[in-house]
Design a protein around this motif. Structure first.
Motif, mmCIF file in Angstrom:
data_model
loop_
_atom_site.group_PDB
_atom_site.id
_atom_site.type_symbol
_atom_site.label_atom_id
_atom_site.label_comp_id
_atom_site.label_asym_id
_atom_site.label_seq_id
_atom_site.Cartn_x
_atom_site.Cartn_y
_atom_site.Cartn_z
ATOM 1 N N LEU A 115 0.825 -1.204 0.000
ATOM 2 C CA LEU A 115 0.000 0.000 0.000
ATOM 3 C C LEU A 115 0.864 1.260 0.000
ATOM 4 C CD1 LEU A 115 -3.231 0.544 1.976
ATOM 5 C CD2 LEU A 115 -1.471 2.278 2.109
ATOM 6 N N LEU A 116 1.952 1.248 0.760
ATOM 7 C CA LEU A 116 2.871 2.387 0.809
ATOM 8 C C LEU A 116 3.379 2.721 -0.586
ATOM 9 C CD1 LEU A 116 4.744 4.308 2.590
ATOM 10 C CD2 LEU A 116 6.417 2.444 2.473
ATOM 11 N N MET A 117 3.823 1.696 -1.315
ATOM 12 C CA MET A 117 4.354 1.902 -2.655
ATOM 13 C C MET A 117 3.276 2.396 -3.620
ATOM 14 S SD MET A 117 7.561 1.345 -3.077
ATOM 15 C CE MET A 117 8.966 0.565 -2.304
ATOM 16 N N TRP A 118 2.120 1.725 -3.595
ATOM 17 C CA TRP A 118 1.062 2.085 -4.547
ATOM 18 C C TRP A 118 0.526 3.484 -4.288
ATOM 19 C CZ3 TRP A 118 -4.047 3.474 -3.859
ATOM 20 C CH2 TRP A 118 -4.789 3.608 -5.045
ATOM 21 N N LEU A 119 0.304 3.819 -3.033
ATOM 22 C CA LEU A 119 -0.289 5.119 -2.726
ATOM 23 C C LEU A 119 0.661 6.258 -3.084
ATOM 24 C CD1 LEU A 119 -2.870 6.286 -1.599
ATOM 25 C CD2 LEU A 119 -1.885 6.200 0.686
ATOM 26 N N ALA A 120 1.970 6.070 -2.866
ATOM 27 C CA ALA A 120 2.939 7.092 -3.272
ATOM 28 C C ALA A 120 2.905 7.281 -4.789
ATOM 29 C CB ALA A 120 4.348 6.690 -2.819
ATOM 30 N N TYR A 121 2.820 6.176 -5.522
ATOM 31 C CA TYR A 121 2.754 6.251 -6.982
ATOM 32 C C TYR A 121 1.458 6.902 -7.446
ATOM 33 C CZ TYR A 121 2.343 4.677 -11.820
ATOM 34 O OH TYR A 121 2.168 4.627 -13.179
ATOM 35 N N PHE A 122 0.331 6.506 -6.824
ATOM 36 C CA PHE A 122 -0.982 7.019 -7.204
ATOM 37 C C PHE A 122 -1.076 8.524 -6.964
ATOM 38 C CE2 PHE A 122 -5.293 8.139 -5.732
ATOM 39 C CZ PHE A 122 -6.024 7.852 -6.876
ATOM 40 N N LEU A 123 -0.679 8.982 -5.782
ATOM 41 C CA LEU A 123 -0.764 10.403 -5.465
ATOM 42 C C LEU A 123 0.200 11.226 -6.317
ATOM 43 C CD1 LEU A 123 -1.108 10.249 -1.573
ATOM 44 C CD2 LEU A 123 -2.885 10.851 -3.226
ATOM 45 N N ALA A 124 1.390 10.682 -6.577
ATOM 46 C CA ALA A 124 2.345 11.392 -7.437
ATOM 47 C C ALA A 124 1.786 11.549 -8.851
ATOM 48 C CB ALA A 124 3.677 10.640 -7.467
ATOM 49 N N LYS A 125 1.148 10.497 -9.348
ATOM 50 C CA LYS A 125 0.553 10.552 -10.693
ATOM 51 C C LYS A 125 -0.561 11.591 -10.750
ATOM 52 C CE LYS A 125 -1.786 7.648 -14.114
ATOM 53 N NZ LYS A 125 -2.342 6.293 -14.391
ATOM 54 N N LYS A 126 -1.438 11.588 -9.738
ATOM 55 C CA LYS A 126 -2.528 12.555 -9.713
ATOM 56 C C LYS A 126 -2.008 13.974 -9.508
ATOM 57 C CE LYS A 126 -5.468 9.390 -10.399
ATOM 58 N NZ LYS A 126 -6.019 9.243 -11.761
ATOM 59 N N GLY A 127 -0.923 14.116 -8.761
ATOM 60 C CA GLY A 127 -0.324 15.429 -8.575
ATOM 61 C C GLY A 127 0.211 15.997 -9.867
ATOM 62 N N LYS A 128 0.865 15.176 -10.664
ATOM 63 C CA LYS A 128 1.391 15.634 -11.951
ATOM 64 C C LYS A 128 0.263 15.994 -12.917
ATOM 65 C CE LYS A 128 5.532 12.750 -11.599
ATOM 66 N NZ LYS A 128 6.234 11.572 -12.154
#
Length: 417
Positions: A137-150
């Motif tokens: 979850l740590l890995m996925w959520l960091a990736y998900f939020l970074a993608k949405k941020g960009k």
């Protein structure tokens, strides 16, 4: 070889963003090793009492803990030196692995030693499934939020907030419901909330998120007799010290009997069968018994220094993924430590959760060292000037970008990795 002085570096990188590889945060490593050594010392000191209860060799517990620490250091090395792009590519396999270990844990029958569907057991070894869930979850959520941020979509309800609510519901059903692990659920919720806050999710959405969590917690407690007893014990631990309040009362006795300077390493009483889970959930109470108020306060300060180092790495992270990842690690470890210590001091309900680095248990050691390795990995890089990824194209308000970041690293040319 010409040396770049701080003033020259500042002038050189004041106009554009630049990420440079430099010496990582070795103080973070020193603090990690120090905490692991303290854990070994405490486990070693209570091994005779634990061994007498289980009728095993006096070296049984310390040997297993030492092996776990060695494996943890190896895990630290793997996560610290494998590039972040590789970890991003492993997010899907990590989720598949987390799903598999969870299904296996739910299928396996419960036993008196393992009274819930939380562990996978093979031979004399066990693996706690929720640790794999937290890591994935740590890995996925960091990736998900970074993608949405960009994409500038962090304020979009359908693209960002609804997936987070779905994730929260899944965690509630699987971890809190099927595995009956409300403590780990609290850690996961803290991770999600902290990473969303750092990402800049609007405060109204976060308050709605908190309200849903509060409602879910009330329902979880009110619909379970076991949890109601735990809550009432927290409110009045002395009302039944022989039954439901036994562990809470014994923990307070252990903490209080340590006095100012403690009884010493070889003079624990509570480890000899009086305090349940003396090596795991209750180890902070044992530590306070042995080292007293001064020792317990020193351990708390050591954890605070450790968390400050992680926070510093988070503030200097070179990209969104790294920043959210380190924020999640900080929330994971600090929440877990807070729950464990608070429960032993009577400030929080008992949750059956380990104290990072200190408690006996291989699964906990492996995963906490792994996530600290990720922070160490990120600490190799810093951002000079405004980071384009942290600002360009993002419509959301980045919480940390508005704060004054501490002095950056100024690596000399001779020290570049």
């Amino acid at each position: 070889m010409r040396t770049i002085t701080p003033s020259r570096a500042s002038n050189r990188y004041s106009r554009t963003s630049s990420q440079r590889k430099h010496r990582p945060d070795y103080i973070l490593v020193v603090l990690t090793v120090l905490l692991l050594v303290i854990g070994l010392v405490v486990v070693y000191s209570i091994s005779p009492g634990l061994s007498a209860q289980r009728n095993v060799s006096e070296n049984y517990f310390i040997s297993k803990q030492a092996i776990a620490v060695v494996l943890g250091l190896i895990t630290f090395g793997i996560t610290a030196f494998v590039p972040m792009n590789v970890w991003k590519s492993l997010i899907k396999p990590l989720w598949i692995g987390a799903a598999l270990v969870t299904i296996i844990a739910l299928i396996l029958p419960v036993t008196p030693e393992y009274p819930a569907h939380r562990w996978i057991r093979f031979g004399g070894l066990s693996l706690q499934a929720v640790e794999v869930i937290k890591f994935a979850l740590l890995m996925w959520l960091a990736y998900f939020l970074a993608k949405k941020g960009k994409e500038g979509a962090l304020k979009d309800t359908n693209k960002t907030f609804k997936p987070l609510l779905i994730l929260l519901a899944i965690v509630g059903v699987v971890v809190a419901g099927l595995q009956s692990d409300l403590g780990s659920t609290g850690v996961i919720v803290a991770m999600i909330g902290a990473m969303a806050f750092v990402a800049g999710i609007p405060m109204k959405r976060l308050l709605m998120f908190a309200g849903i969590i509060a409602l879910g917690t009330v329902l979880a407690i009110s619909t379970s007799e076991y949890r109601r007893d735990r809550f009432m014990t927290f409110m009045q631990p002395e009302r039944d010290c022989q039954s439901t309040g036994y562990q809470a009362c014994q923990a307070l006795i252990a903490v209080g009997s340590g006095g100012m300077f403690g009884k010493g390493l070889a003079h624990s009483v509570q480890a000899y069968g009086y305090l349940p889970e003396a090596a795991n959930d209750s180890i902070f109470a044992i530590f306070a018994e042995k080292f007293g108020f001064v020792g317990a306060a020193s351990l708390v300060m050591l954890f605070l220094a450790f968390f400050v180092r992680i926070k510093n790495v988070m503030e200097r992270s070179p990209d969104l993924f790294s920043r959210f990842l380190v924020a999640g690690v900080l929330a994971w470890l600090s929440t877990q430590a807070l729950i464990n210590m608070g429960a032993m001091l009577g400030l929080l309900p008992l949750k059956g959760i380990t104290l990072p680095f200190i408690s006996y248990g291989g699964t906990s050691i492996l995963f906490v060292t792994a996530i600290v390795g990720l922070v160490f990995n990120v600490s190799r890089y810093t951002t000079y000037g405004a980071n384009t990824e942290l600002s360009e194209g993002n419509e959301h308000e980045d919480t940390l970008n508005r704060r004054r970041v501490g002095r950056p690293y100024y690596a000399t040319a001779s020290r570049r990795a």
